[in-house]
Design an enzyme around this catalytic site. Structure first.
Site, mmCIF file in Angstrom:
data_model
loop_
_atom_site.group_PDB
_atom_site.id
_atom_site.type_symbol
_atom_site.label_atom_id
_atom_site.label_comp_id
_atom_site.label_asym_id
_atom_site.label_seq_id
_atom_site.Cartn_x
_atom_site.Cartn_y
_atom_site.Cartn_z
ATOM 1 N N PRO A 260 0.711 -1.447 -0.338
ATOM 2 C CA PRO A 260 -0.173 -0.189 0.235
ATOM 3 C C PRO A 260 0.964 0.960 0.034
ATOM 4 O O PRO A 260 1.641 1.235 0.705
ATOM 5 C CB PRO A 260 -1.117 -0.385 1.399
ATOM 6 C CG PRO A 260 0.191 -1.414 2.096
ATOM 7 C CD PRO A 260 1.182 -2.157 1.146
ATOM 8 N N CYS B 190 2.882 3.548 9.474
ATOM 9 C CA CYS B 190 2.866 4.976 8.548
ATOM 10 C C CYS B 190 3.693 5.421 9.373
ATOM 11 O O CYS B 190 3.559 5.937 10.477
ATOM 12 C CB CYS B 190 1.835 5.156 8.072
ATOM 13 S SG CYS B 190 2.376 7.084 7.133
ATOM 14 N N HIS C 257 6.651 -4.792 8.434
ATOM 15 C CA HIS C 257 7.883 -4.254 7.882
ATOM 16 C C HIS C 257 8.905 -3.892 8.510
ATOM 17 O O HIS C 257 8.765 -3.679 9.613
ATOM 18 C CB HIS C 257 7.692 -1.963 7.578
ATOM 19 C CG HIS C 257 8.248 -1.701 6.812
ATOM 20 N ND1 HIS C 257 8.235 -0.420 6.303
ATOM 21 C CD2 HIS C 257 9.665 -2.042 6.543
ATOM 22 C CE1 HIS C 257 9.119 -0.103 5.298
ATOM 23 N NE2 HIS C 257 10.559 -0.523 5.645
ATOM 24 N N ASN D 17 8.099 -7.331 4.409
ATOM 25 C CA ASN D 17 8.063 -5.803 3.709
ATOM 26 C C ASN D 17 10.114 -5.476 4.077
ATOM 27 O O ASN D 17 10.261 -4.876 5.320
ATOM 28 C CB ASN D 17 7.514 -4.564 3.754
ATOM 29 C CG ASN D 17 7.215 -3.647 3.426
ATOM 30 O OD1 ASN D 17 6.980 -2.374 4.223
ATOM 31 N ND2 ASN D 17 8.213 -3.346 2.285
#
Length: 390
Positions: free
Chosen positions: A56, A146, A213, A246
């Site tokens: 994303p 994020c 991530h 990720n």
């Protein structure tokens, strides 16, 4: 209930332990409520057991780009992160601008499987937004990764990492009330033990797939650094749901290396996919070929003009410093006709560059024959798709 409240009620979970107060249903009750909703590896298999996954990316993993990536080996795509507050608003303007679904008869299957990602900090707001994509998405993902300042201001993404009870409430709200599965994308903590505990909490709340991530919240921009695959491996070994990795994917060979080293079920690419949308195919292609294919898709799929310019700037990242006059041409492009003219103009120059290089060396470009620089990165001609190196 306030953030950080750890009050529990006497609701026994299936394993006999006492559940947090926001766990209003047992897993058996949830199964009975949604008997056909897929879980864990059943969801993974229904999505064709994807190993190659497009991340994303805000304003960058839009429908046209997802189609392009699927044409070159992507097996699962995530949408850009959507703001749940705006997406679930009664005014459909934000939703209509950001969530483009192909109509029946227009190749709707070209964008499946797809996971829709939201950022949120209020469970009811998240649920309201998520209900709009039921029927058109395979799952809904919660953005917990994020690291940007806007996420700090908005109180979402990785800035919820220290509020485990809130994270659990967000996921649980969807798990108990949404007709499609919920998944989550997280970052790691400095300590592997805390990272594992966090992932297990996310799983217990109801996440059916966890993407890890392998970077800290502080690793961003010029401080990005390397992702920690060891922490991803630790999470994979600790949870029972599928795990995607990720981070650190620069070349096609890195995908299998990541799977081998971490044991994950799939590998997600973010930034490298933007500079080389053929990353999952193993093919080394000229930038103009991908640009032409992308614009052809955009001719039939409504795409924001700023998204298109952003993608073209990335595709031609290494050529624009050489052909500097074309940079302004791209920056000024506002229509599809102007985008196409830019691509035609730069393609003509890059073909000449390739011909000149062949004449000078006596050899055409061979994807399998490359040099590496002092940092171990491959040296490709500027007209070839390649990762952005900091």
């Amino acid at each position: 209930m306030t953030v950080g409240d750890t009050t529990t009620v006497a609701l026994a979970q299936d394993d006999g332990t006492t559940a947090p107060a926001h766990f209003t249903m047992t897993e058996d009750e949830i199964r009975a409520k949604f008997p056909t909703r897929l879980r864990g590896y059943d969801l993974f298999r229904k999505m064709n057991s994807p190993r190659h996954i497009v991340a994303p990316m805000v304003d960058q993993s839009e429908l046209a780009w997802r189609i392009l990536s699927r044409n070159h080996g992507a097996e699962l795509c995530y949408t850009p992160m959507f703001h749940a507050k705006f997406f679930g608003d009664a005014n459909p303007k934000y939703r209509n601008e950001h969530w483009v679904v192909m109509a029946e008869g227009e190749g709707r299957g070209k964008d499946r499987p797809v996971v829709v990602q939201f950022c949120a900090n209020d469970p009811d707001t998240l649920l309201r937004a998520a209900r709009f994509v039921v029927g058109d998405a395979d799952a809904v993902d919660l953005n917990l990764g994020c690291p940007q300042h806007i996420a700090k201001r908005g109180h979402y993404g990785s800035f919820l990492m220290d509020e485990w009870e809130l994270v659990s409430r967000l996921i649980r709200k969807l798990h108990e009330n949404l007709e499609i599965p919920v998944t989550a994308k997280i970052r790691v903590f400095p300590e592997v033990e805390k990272t594992v505990a966090y992932a297990k909490m996310v799983e217990a709340a109801g996440a059916q797939i966890i993407t890890v991530h392998g970077r800290l919240r502080e690793q961003k921009g010029h401080k990005t650094g390397l992702a920690d695959w060891a922490k991803i491996k630790a999470v994979k070994e600790a949870v029972s749901v599928p795990v995607f990795a990720n981070g650190n994917i620069l070349y096609y060979e890195d995908i299998q290396r990541c799977i081998d080293e971490t044991g994950v079920d799939g590998v997600m690419s973010a930034e490298t996919n933007l500079y080389n949308p053929a990353i999952f195919s193993g093919k080394i292609l000229p930038t103009w070929q991908l640009a032409e294919e992308y614009l052809t898709i955009c001719d039939s799929v409504p795409t924001n003009a700023s998204y298109i310019r952003g993608h073209l700037f990335k595709l031609f990242r290494y050529s624009l410093p050489i052909h500097v006059d074309l940079r302004k041409q791209l920056a000024d492009a506002r229509s599809m006709a102007e985008n196409w003219q830019f691509v035609r103009d730069i393609k003509a120059r890059l073909i000449k560059d390739a011909e000149a290089a062949e004449a000078a060396t006596g050899n055409a470009f061979d994807p399998g024959n490359y040099e590496v620089n002092e940092f171990g990165y491959r040296v490709y001609p500027h007209w070839i798709c390649q990762p952005a190196l900091r």
